[in-house]
Write an enzyme that holds these catalytic residues in place. Structure first.
Site, PDB file in Angstrom:
ATOM      1  N   TYR A  34      31.515  19.593  26.370  1.00  0.00           N
ATOM      2  CA  TYR A  34      32.180  19.110  25.164  1.00  0.00           C
ATOM      3  C   TYR A  34      31.166  18.794  24.066  1.00  0.00           C
ATOM      4  CZ  TYR A  34      34.872  16.301  21.954  1.00  0.00           C
ATOM      5  OH  TYR A  34      35.452  15.824  20.829  1.00  0.00           O
ATOM      6  N   ASP A  35      30.122  18.027  24.425  1.00  0.00           N
ATOM      7  CA  ASP A  35      29.117  17.678  23.419  1.00  0.00           C
ATOM      8  C   ASP A  35      28.426  18.918  22.873  1.00  0.00           C
ATOM      9  OD1 ASP A  35      29.748  15.060  23.653  1.00  0.00           O
ATOM     10  OD2 ASP A  35      28.154  14.586  25.088  1.00  0.00           O
ATOM     11  N   ASP A  54      29.751  21.925  22.641  1.00  0.00           N
ATOM     12  CA  ASP A  54      30.692  22.587  21.723  1.00  0.00           C
ATOM     13  C   ASP A  54      30.724  21.899  20.367  1.00  0.00           C
ATOM     14  OD1 ASP A  54      31.284  24.371  23.658  1.00  0.00           O
ATOM     15  OD2 ASP A  54      33.202  23.482  24.234  1.00  0.00           O
ATOM     16  N   LEU A 112      10.474  54.306  37.121  1.00  0.00           N
ATOM     17  CA  LEU A 112       9.570  54.244  38.273  1.00  0.00           C
ATOM     18  C   LEU A 112       9.901  55.358  39.240  1.00  0.00           C
ATOM     19  CD1 LEU A 112       9.874  50.421  38.952  1.00  0.00           C
ATOM     20  CD2 LEU A 112       8.001  51.597  37.802  1.00  0.00           C
ATOM     21  N   GLU A 128       8.645  42.406  43.271  1.00  0.00           N
ATOM     22  CA  GLU A 128       9.804  41.841  42.577  1.00  0.00           C
ATOM     23  C   GLU A 128      11.064  42.482  43.120  1.00  0.00           C
ATOM     24  OE1 GLU A 128       9.198  42.772  38.448  1.00  0.00           O
ATOM     25  OE2 GLU A 128       7.183  41.932  38.490  1.00  0.00           O
ATOM     26  N   LYS A 170      14.430  44.657  42.514  1.00  0.00           N
ATOM     27  CA  LYS A 170      14.869  45.677  41.560  1.00  0.00           C
ATOM     28  C   LYS A 170      16.301  45.319  41.163  1.00  0.00           C
ATOM     29  CE  LYS A 170      14.863  50.654  40.903  1.00  0.00           C
ATOM     30  NZ  LYS A 170      16.172  50.771  40.276  1.00  0.00           N
ATOM     31  N   ASP A 207      19.835  45.611  39.418  1.00  0.00           N
ATOM     32  CA  ASP A 207      20.669  46.773  39.160  1.00  0.00           C
ATOM     33  C   ASP A 207      21.508  46.543  37.914  1.00  0.00           C
ATOM     34  OD1 ASP A 207      21.627  49.243  39.555  1.00  0.00           O
ATOM     35  OD2 ASP A 207      22.978  48.722  41.197  1.00  0.00           O
ATOM     36  N   TYR A 225      10.969  41.442  33.155  1.00  0.00           N
ATOM     37  CA  TYR A 225      10.008  41.758  34.205  1.00  0.00           C
ATOM     38  C   TYR A 225       8.791  42.571  33.760  1.00  0.00           C
ATOM     39  CZ  TYR A 225      13.219  45.762  34.188  1.00  0.00           C
ATOM     40  OH  TYR A 225      14.014  46.806  33.803  1.00  0.00           O
ATOM     41  N   LYS A 263      13.888  51.653  47.412  1.00  0.00           N
ATOM     42  CA  LYS A 263      15.336  51.453  47.344  1.00  0.00           C
ATOM     43  C   LYS A 263      15.881  51.049  48.707  1.00  0.00           C
ATOM     44  CE  LYS A 263      17.555  53.784  44.164  1.00  0.00           C
ATOM     45  NZ  LYS A 263      18.346  53.514  43.000  1.00  0.00           N
ATOM     46  N   CYS A 265      58.532  55.557  45.250  1.00  0.00           N
ATOM     47  CA  CYS A 265      58.030  54.219  45.548  1.00  0.00           C
ATOM     48  C   CYS A 265      58.328  53.841  46.999  1.00  0.00           C
ATOM     49  CB  CYS A 265      58.684  53.208  44.596  1.00  0.00           C
ATOM     50  SG  CYS A 265      58.223  51.518  44.979  1.00  0.00           S
ATOM     51  N   CYS A 270      61.043  50.786  46.879  1.00  0.00           N
ATOM     52  CA  CYS A 270      62.405  50.859  46.342  1.00  0.00           C
ATOM     53  C   CYS A 270      62.913  52.286  46.209  1.00  0.00           C
ATOM     54  CB  CYS A 270      62.481  50.153  44.989  1.00  0.00           C
ATOM     55  SG  CYS A 270      61.688  51.093  43.672  1.00  0.00           S
ATOM     56  N   CYS A 309      55.528  52.746  39.605  1.00  0.00           N
ATOM     57  CA  CYS A 309      56.945  52.725  39.923  1.00  0.00           C
ATOM     58  C   CYS A 309      57.632  52.157  38.681  1.00  0.00           C
ATOM     59  CB  CYS A 309      57.215  51.831  41.134  1.00  0.00           C
ATOM     60  SG  CYS A 309      58.967  51.427  41.277  1.00  0.00           S
ATOM     61  N   CYS A 342      62.567  46.636  41.801  1.00  0.00           N
ATOM     62  CA  CYS A 342      61.639  46.899  42.904  1.00  0.00           C
ATOM     63  C   CYS A 342      61.086  45.566  43.448  1.00  0.00           C
ATOM     64  CB  CYS A 342      60.526  47.803  42.381  1.00  0.00           C
ATOM     65  SG  CYS A 342      59.292  48.224  43.595  1.00  0.00           S
TER      66      CYS A 342
END
Ligand code: IVH
Length: 670
Positions: A35-36, A38, A84, A113, A115, A117, A225, A312, A406, A409, A424, A430
């Site tokens: 709140y503060d 914001d 790489l 490190e 990797k 994604d 990185y 990997k 479906c 139904c 459907c 349904c």
């Protein structure tokens, strides 16, 4: 407030807010309540609107987004953005390390490190300020996505301390934390939209979005990185990155300095095991030579540095038997094919089912009954089938056929042009659609009738007590007590909950109706724009498009919803029960009457407001927004790319056209 006072207060707020952003998003140690926080941000935005001369490009208000980019500028990288070379086995890592020791002829220090994604990004800082953010592109040139990058709160717009080089580039990976990804998909599910496949594609798509206000809401994050520049403080990677962390960068702590191949392997083994517990996606480990002198001695191949390699992780796969394909019907009637599998252990959990997404996917896999399938658990939360072991296919097996009707139904399924999902169409009859709609209707963010859970809905449905959401309001205590495990007290609670829901504001009622593609945000935009259900029901397709963020798809879905007599009847009944179908005062608070009696048309794209904010500001100050220009229009607030037909009409009718700055002045001085 004098101009001088405003200037110094803006500077003060900027610093405080950025400090809080860093504490929260980088250090994960907030020192202020939401709140503060914001309140500080709101004050800053207000002051910047009043004193636009002090709005700077590194203001934290820029993180809220709002600028719309039509086309991203192509920028040449100062240093080519290489990738790489990948390795998939320990042997390859061993070879890499052997090669290096042979060339350097002594022990070499490495930094290991994770990797990450996501999407690679290069950030240029000049004199401590974020100057530009560019995607990799083809490695030589990429897209300038600076406005979108500024919405990522862990990326400093201005650096801390003073010992950073006057100019340098820092590279990293923009990613979507798993929690944010799941939350987004949950919201899409609620709105009946197709789900995003994985966090990486979602992050990459988000970075390329034109409206930075949407990007700001997506909670992207970024790990740094790699740092490049002529005047870096140290002659090695590890110390420079740690230094960069002091300047305010989100340099991950998942990095370790090691002195030999054993150190490399222990890092790999450790994370291969622990990676599933991380709050983001990683697909491997990156091993880098630490010393810059050593790096210079090693140099580059045509495409990659010789001083680093990516290892990997194996995506975990398992082979198992496909027992059956079943078809689920969702709340909006969307059909999801599901593969029911012989249970198999994968990445630490037993997998029994896998999503098949849609008919195209089944066709692509050329799936046959009884196939042995390969299941993979990658970024997706739900495992997916990535292939079929054809050598194990029985000669007489039959291809899986997509259903035409479906399963619940019997209605004939439809598939709209350009959509991959079957639906459907029998929305009102349904059973799973009826029950799903009710569950959505009573959910917390909608009507919040928490005593009415899925189980109770099911029982009420089976007893024939409810067929539409309107029937909920006809329920009597006597009906409810007849249900299993429903005591007097719970029945009374339920009735009370239903009664209380009648006060739920219009915005949420609109969301609760479960119109396809009308999620929480869209419902808010529609409620603010149209104000009453009648206005929304009577809006033409074109008028719907005039509301913020409403495109063809949503507009068509709204038209379709109200074209159905049964839906109109449900709304009529809900209205008789006195649910809220108009925007209340509280939802539409007024700030002043400065613009009373004035009618505005807002058109184009703005730098300091989103369209929505601008329209809200007009209404908050007593003005009226209308969609199209007429003789009665007082002003047109025009941004960039105002439509030519609007311009022509404005000129013809002699309606004054003002800019957003004129508008700000109007509010400040009037
Ligand atoms: S270093 C010249 N470190 O993986 C080397 N890259 O092909 C610069 N990535 O392009 C990259 N995590 O997008 C580096 N810890 C990390 C990384 C990382 C992910 C991405 C990056 C890079 C690609 C490798």
């Amino acid at each position: 407030m004098t101009t001088e006072e405003a200037k110094s207060r803006i500077a003060e707020l900027t610093e405080q807010i950025e400090k809080h952003n860093h504490n929260y998003y980088v250090l994960s140690k907030p020192t202020v309540s939401d709140y503060d926080f914001d309140m500080l941000l709101e004050e800053l935005i207000r002051l910047e609107k009043e004193f636009p001369q002090f709005l700077s490009s590194d203001s934290p208000s820029q993180r809220v987004g709002g600028t719309v980019t039509k086309e991203f500028k192509t920028v040449k990288h100062k240093y080519p953005m290489l990738s790489l070379s990948n390795s998939y086995s320990r042997e390859e890592v061993q070879e890499f390390e052997n090669r290096i020791r042979k060339l350097i002829e002594r022990d070499v220090e490495y930094v290991c490190e994770l990797k990450y994604d996501g999407v690679a990004i290069g950030l240029t800082y000049k004199n401590g300020k974020l100057e530009q953010a560019v995607t990799r592109g083809d490695g030589i040139q990429g897209d300038d996505v600076t406005t979108n990058i500024k919405t990522i709160k862990s990326i400093p717009l201005k650096l801390q301390g003073s010992d950073f080089p006057a100019e340098f580039e820092i590279r990293g990976e923009v990613f979507l934390p798993l929690k944010s990804f799941e939350k987004m998909n949950k919201e899409r599910e609620e709105a009946g939209e197709e789900l995003y496949a994985n966090p990486r594609n979602t992050a990459s798509g988000t970075l390329k979005m034109q409206d930075s206000a949407i990007v700001a809401k997506r909670n992207l994050d970024c790990f740094l990185y790699f740092i490049l520049g002529e005047e870096l403080p140290f002659k090695n990677h590890f110390d420079n990155l740690n230094k960069a962390r002091e300047w305010g960068f989100n340099v991950p702590l998942y990095m370790r300095k090691v002195k030999d191949i054993d150190g490399i392997f222990s890092f790999i083994d450790e994370w291969d095991e622990k990676r599933h517990t991380l709050p983001f996606e990683t697909d491997g480990v990156v091993i880098k030579v630490n010393s810059y002198d050593d790096r210079d001695a090693l140099g580059f191949t045509a495409k990659n540095p010789r001083w680093a390699i990516a290892y990997k992780f194996k995506t975990e796969q398992a082979a198992t038997l496909l027992n059956e394909v079943t078809f689920q019907v969702g709340r909006t009637g969307a059909i999801t094919p599901v593969a029911n599998l012989q249970p198999v252990l994968l990445a630490g959990t037993t997998v029994k089912r896998a999503s098949l997404y849609n008919a195209d996917q089944i066709e692509k896999l050329d799936l046959h009954g009884g196939d042995t399938v390969l299941v993979e658990k990658g970024g997706e939360i739900i495992p997916k089938i990535v292939g079929v072991d054809l050598s194990k296919r029985a000669a007489n097996s039959e291809r899986i056929k997509y259903i035409t009707n479906c399963p619940e139904c019997g209605a004939e399924l439809i598939r709209k042009e350009g959509e991959s999902v079957h639906y459907c169409p029998n929305e009102t009859e349904c059973p799973p659609q009826i029950k799903g709609k009710m569950e959505h209707f009573v959910s917390r963010k909608a009507m919040d009738i928490d005593s009415l859970g899925a189980e109770t809905i099911d029982m009420l449905f089976q007893k024939g007590l409810v067929r539409t959401i309107a029937d909920i309001y006809d329920l009597k205590k006597e009906d409810i007590v007849t249900l299993e495990r429903m005591a007097e007290k719970s029945a009374a609670n339920l009735i009370e909950g239903i009664e209380k829901s009648k006060a739920i504001p219009f915005t949420r009622v609109l969301f609760a109706l479960g119109i396809r593609f009308v999620g929480e945000t869209v419902a808010k935009k529609l409620a603010l724009h149209f104000k009453t259900i009648d206005a929304l029901m009577n809006a033409t397709f074109e008028q719907l498009l005039e509301a913020d963020e409403i495109g063809d798809k949503i507009a068509a879905s709204i038209k379709e919803f109200f074209a159905n007599e049964k839906n109109v009847d449900i709304i009529k009944r809900l209205r008789e029960k006195e649910l809220q179908f108009e925007l209340s005062e509280a939802e539409n608070t007024k700030v002043s009457d400065k613009l009373a009696g004035k009618t505005f048309v807002v058109s184009g794209v703005f730098a300091k407001f989103t369209r929505d904010e601008l329209e809200k500001a007009i209404e908050d100050n007593g003005g009226k927004n209308v969609g199209s220009i007429s003789k009665k229009t007082t002003y047109i607030v025009a941004g960039e790319n105002m439509g030519p037909s609007k311009l022509e009409k404005a000129q013809k009718l002699n309606v004054p056209i003002i800019t957003e700055d004129d508008f700000i002045k109007m509010l400040a001085t009037n």
